[in-house]
Design an enzyme around this catalytic site. Structure first.
Site, PDB file in Angstrom:
ATOM      1  N   HIS A 268       0.652  -0.813  -0.152  1.00 14.79           N
ATOM      2  CA  HIS A 268      -0.021   0.370  -0.329  1.00 14.79           C
ATOM      3  C   HIS A 268       0.959   1.822   0.135  1.00 14.79           C
ATOM      4  O   HIS A 268       1.597   1.616  -0.852  1.00 14.79           O
ATOM      5  CB  HIS A 268      -0.980  -0.019   1.314  1.00 14.79           C
ATOM      6  CG  HIS A 268      -1.996   0.338   1.212  1.00 14.79           C
ATOM      7  ND1 HIS A 268      -2.659   1.493  -0.116  1.00 14.79           N
ATOM      8  CD2 HIS A 268      -2.556   1.021   2.817  1.00 14.79           C
ATOM      9  CE1 HIS A 268      -3.749   2.546   0.486  1.00 14.79           C
ATOM     10  NE2 HIS A 268      -3.958   1.672   2.128  1.00 14.79           N
ATOM     11  N   HIS A 307      -2.655  -1.875  -9.650  1.00 14.98           N
ATOM     12  CA  HIS A 307      -3.049  -1.446  -9.374  1.00 14.98           C
ATOM     13  C   HIS A 307      -4.696  -2.241  -9.171  1.00 14.98           C
ATOM     14  O   HIS A 307      -5.384  -3.348 -10.201  1.00 14.98           O
ATOM     15  CB  HIS A 307      -3.190   0.405  -9.371  1.00 14.98           C
ATOM     16  CG  HIS A 307      -3.844   0.803  -8.577  1.00 14.98           C
ATOM     17  ND1 HIS A 307      -5.086   1.102  -7.957  1.00 14.98           N
ATOM     18  CD2 HIS A 307      -3.512   1.852  -7.178  1.00 14.98           C
ATOM     19  CE1 HIS A 307      -5.852   1.264  -7.313  1.00 14.98           C
ATOM     20  NE2 HIS A 307      -4.283   1.915  -6.721  1.00 14.98           N
ATOM     21  N   ASP A 363       2.799   5.575  -6.682  1.00 16.50           N
ATOM     22  CA  ASP A 363       3.830   5.352  -6.124  1.00 16.50           C
ATOM     23  C   ASP A 363       5.141   5.284  -6.664  1.00 16.50           C
ATOM     24  O   ASP A 363       6.621   5.493  -6.621  1.00 16.50           O
ATOM     25  CB  ASP A 363       3.757   4.490  -5.613  1.00 16.50           C
ATOM     26  CG  ASP A 363       3.152   4.392  -4.160  1.00 16.50           C
ATOM     27  OD1 ASP A 363       2.870   5.525  -3.522  1.00 16.50           O
ATOM     28  OD2 ASP A 363       2.461   3.526  -3.431  1.00 16.50           O
TER      29      ASP A 363
HETATM   30  N1  ACO Z   1       4.986  -6.727 -10.818  1.00 12.09           N
HETATM   31  C1  ACO Z   1       5.009  -8.270 -11.973  1.00 12.09           C
HETATM   32  N2  ACO Z   1       3.112  -8.534 -11.215  1.00 12.09           N
HETATM   33  C2  ACO Z   1       2.355  -8.287 -11.262  1.00 12.09           C
HETATM   34  C3  ACO Z   1       2.678  -6.726 -10.049  1.00 12.09           C
HETATM   35  C4  ACO Z   1       3.568  -6.228 -10.147  1.00 12.09           C
HETATM   36  N3  ACO Z   1       4.122  -4.920  -9.503  1.00 12.09           N
HETATM   37  N4  ACO Z   1       1.129  -6.500  -9.519  1.00 12.09           N
HETATM   38  C5  ACO Z   1       0.202  -7.603 -10.008  1.00 12.09           C
HETATM   39  N5  ACO Z   1       1.289  -8.468 -11.024  1.00 12.09           N
HETATM   40  C6  ACO Z   1       1.061  -9.661 -12.239  1.00 12.09           C
HETATM   41  C7  ACO Z   1       0.520 -10.960 -10.232  1.00 12.09           C
HETATM   42  O1  ACO Z   1       1.469 -11.506 -10.537  1.00 12.09           O
HETATM   43  C8  ACO Z   1      -0.965 -11.298 -10.996  1.00 12.09           C
HETATM   44  O2  ACO Z   1       0.005 -12.528 -11.722  1.00 12.09           O
HETATM   45  P1  ACO Z   1      -1.545 -13.485 -12.493  1.00 12.09           P
HETATM   46  O3  ACO Z   1      -2.244 -13.636 -13.108  1.00 12.09           O
HETATM   47  O4  ACO Z   1       0.249 -14.198 -13.008  1.00 12.09           O
HETATM   48  O5  ACO Z   1      -0.644 -14.527 -10.937  1.00 12.09           O
HETATM   49  C9  ACO Z   1      -1.849 -10.116 -11.966  1.00 12.09           C
HETATM   50  O6  ACO Z   1      -0.565  -9.714 -11.782  1.00 12.09           O
HETATM   51  C10 ACO Z   1      -2.452  -9.903 -11.373  1.00 12.09           C
HETATM   52  O7  ACO Z   1      -1.892  -9.354  -9.863  1.00 12.09           O
HETATM   53  P2  ACO Z   1      -2.968  -9.000  -8.041  1.00 12.09           P
HETATM   54  O8  ACO Z   1      -1.875  -9.833  -7.167  1.00 12.09           O
HETATM   55  O9  ACO Z   1      -3.840 -10.751  -8.268  1.00 12.09           O
HETATM   56  O10 ACO Z   1      -3.263  -7.621  -8.284  1.00 12.09           O
HETATM   57  P3  ACO Z   1      -4.230  -6.850  -7.080  1.00 12.09           P
HETATM   58  O11 ACO Z   1      -5.219  -6.186  -7.304  1.00 12.09           O
HETATM   59  O12 ACO Z   1      -4.356  -8.481  -5.961  1.00 12.09           O
HETATM   60  O13 ACO Z   1      -3.015  -6.837  -6.635  1.00 12.09           O
HETATM   61  C11 ACO Z   1      -1.061  -5.035  -6.415  1.00 12.09           C
HETATM   62  C12 ACO Z   1      -2.390  -5.061  -6.648  1.00 12.09           C
HETATM   63  C13 ACO Z   1      -1.111  -4.965  -4.513  1.00 12.09           C
HETATM   64  C14 ACO Z   1      -0.935  -3.099  -6.109  1.00 12.09           C
HETATM   65  C15 ACO Z   1       0.030  -5.130  -6.730  1.00 12.09           C
HETATM   66  O14 ACO Z   1      -0.933  -4.380  -8.288  1.00 12.09           O
HETATM   67  C16 ACO Z   1       1.271  -5.127  -7.065  1.00 12.09           C
HETATM   68  O15 ACO Z   1       1.916  -5.311  -5.349  1.00 12.09           O
HETATM   69  N6  ACO Z   1       2.108  -4.166  -7.236  1.00 12.09           N
HETATM   70  C17 ACO Z   1       3.454  -3.860  -6.621  1.00 12.09           C
HETATM   71  C18 ACO Z   1       3.107  -2.913  -5.068  1.00 12.09           C
HETATM   72  C19 ACO Z   1       2.467  -1.498  -5.362  1.00 12.09           C
HETATM   73  O16 ACO Z   1       3.012  -0.670  -6.077  1.00 12.09           O
HETATM   74  N7  ACO Z   1       1.636  -0.710  -4.891  1.00 12.09           N
HETATM   75  C20 ACO Z   1       0.931   0.355  -4.593  1.00 12.09           C
HETATM   76  C21 ACO Z   1      -0.086   0.172  -5.065  1.00 12.09           C
HETATM   77  S1  ACO Z   1      -0.615   1.957  -4.918  1.00 12.09           S
HETATM   78  C22 ACO Z   1      -1.638   2.287  -3.607  1.00 12.09           C
HETATM   79  O17 ACO Z   1      -1.585   1.638  -2.660  1.00 12.09           O
HETATM   80  C23 ACO Z   1      -0.527   3.661  -2.928  1.00 12.09           C
END
Ligand code: ACO
Length: 429
Positions: A268, A307, A363
């Protein structure tokens, strides 16, 4: 049969049910009538991480994740970033309208006159280790505020809520700045009410022996815009924490401590800190392709990408990218920008990221600006918390005034052991 309804056939019993559809949503409680036997609990929905559950009706922030739209109370984020300021936007988020001149002046006055913290809080903060993470200090100190303002317990009293709103928005920058000064061993700087909200924060952070701190106007404006961009984001993890904890009618300082704790996590608000650590780990532009491959192979995530809601470019990231150019004109270019730009270029062309609709989020670039301004990485989530305090309060107030809300208490599907008898220790295997 009304058009705005859903007909459900329960194949276990052959019975049919009609459930109203409002705002493209059905009420989970309308499913409770669906039973096989009279004494059944009734049908529930299973939704871990609340991926498809609206937990409230809200009028604060609108997001269209597919189109990359973010609006506070109907106003596009791009217009607010360009033309408003953080305190005016805060008023808008909290009260639903842009303030008239007299309302604005009174609002700013009230925030400014709640910036000081009790001397005992200062002493309390002195107790932290010199290398304590400022976010841990902020969370602990905000929670401690509840012991100083016992009137805050009166959450059903609008006058009390208003007072805590001034205090929280006024004192967050003071606590944040004191946490920073503590970590670098400098004396605390008291608030200066002759400065703007953001300039005063910069003064508390960086003032040395000068009589009055003079903030660079470009940097002060940039920080103010970053605060606007971070002020609210509807039902994210920390807003959900704020509503959930606040639904027990605990005082807002305790609820904000819980919300800030949720924000602290790397998935987050801790993500911009994680982005910078990732850019450090990559080290140079040339190493970007290999890093992207390692992410695709499942070795970690590309921090600052993806996201839960945006499946398009995060509109805040767009504003921040432009802001970065203005800031770097003053501070000099952050050398990690080249790595970030290369990372974005490669990721946006790569099938893995395109298919999963992973775009830069708020971010991805904000950390580069914060670092160029001189903030240590540990301060990034603290900066986020200052701005998001406004959103947390707005979400909390809306929850308290919503007659449909009750204490948050989800259900579970119990798949553990059935009843069994206690066995004395000597007879256990
Ligand atoms: N890098 C690589 N792969 C990713 C990323 C990433 N940053 N984010 C998602 N994926 C992939 C997952 O591995 C998944 O792949 P799969 O379908 O082959 O299993 C797919 O994309 C969907 O990902 P989920 O985890 O299901 O997406 P979710 O909506 O649960 O997660 C989140 C959202 C937590 C923001 C995620 O994208 C992440 O971890 N990003 C990196 C951390 C980040 O930047 N967070 C800040 C968010 S903005 C904020 O809070 C202010």
């Amino acid at each position: 049969m009304p058009a705005d309804s859903l007909t459900i056939t329960d194949n276990r019993t052959g019975k049919q049910y009609e459930v109203p559809v409002t705002h493209n949503t059905i009420k989970s409680m309308d499913l409770r009538q669906i039973k096989v036997k009279d004494d059944d609990f009734g049908l529930m929905t299973y939704d871990p991480a609340l991926l498809n559950t609206a937990s409230c009706i809200s009028k604060i922030t609108y997001i269209d994740g597919d189109k990359g739209i973010l609006r506070y109370r109907g106003y596009p984020i791009e217009q607010l970033a360009e033309r408003s300021n953080f305190l005016e936007t805060s008023y808008l988020i909290l009260y639903g309208k842009l303030p008239a001149k007299a309302e604005y002046d009174e609002w700013v006055h009230n925030i400014k006159f709640h910036t000081l913290i009790h001397e005992n809080i200062k002493k309390f903060m002195d107790g932290f280790l010199y290398d304590a993470h400022p976010m841990g200090m902020l969370i602990g100190t905000v929670a401690a505020l509840s012991t100083f303002y016992v009137d805050a317990k009166d959450v059903n009293n609008p006058t009390s809520r208003q007072k805590q709103t001034y205090r929280l928005i006024g004192k967050m920058p003071t606590i944040a700045a004191f946490a920073y000064r503590h970590s670098v061993g400098r004396p605390y700087v008291y608030p200066d009410n002759n400065l703007t909200y953001t300039e005063n924060f910069m003064s508390m952070l960086w003032k040395m022996t000068e009589v009055q701190y003079k903030a660079n106007p470009v940097l002060a404006k940039a920080l103010d815009v970053l605060f606007i961009l971070h002020a609210d984001h509807e039902q994210n993890c920390s807003a959900n924490a704020m509503r959930s904890v606040g639904s027990s009618h605990v005082d807002p300082y305790s609820a904000i401590a819980a919300a800030a704790a949720a924000l602290y996590g790397p998935l987050h608000g801790g993500a911009n800190e994680a982005v910078l650590r990732m850019l450090d780990e990559i080290g140079s532009k040339e190493k970007v392709p290999a890093f992207v491959e390692s992410v695709k192979a499942g070795k970690g995530r590309l921090m600052g990408f993806g996201h839960r809601v945006y499946k398009n470019y995060d509109p805040r990231a767009k504003v921040i990218k432009t802001l970065a150019d203005e800031v770097f004109e003053v501070t000099g270019r952050n050398p990690k920008l080249d790595i970030a730009l290369e990372l974005e270029r490669i990721a946006l062309e790569d099938d893995y990221f395109v298919k999963r609709k992973l775009y830069p989020n708020v971010d991805f670039y904000s950390g580069l600006i914060y670092q160029a301004m001189g903030f240590p990485l540990e301060m990034f989530p603290v900066l986020f918390s200052i701005a998001r305090t406004v959103g947390w309060i707005a979400q909390w107030e809306e929850m308290l005034l919503d007659a449909e809300q009750k204490i948050a208490r989800p259900r579970q599907i119990y798949l553990g052991e059935d009843t069994r008898d206690y066995v004395v220790m000597s007879k256990r295997k």
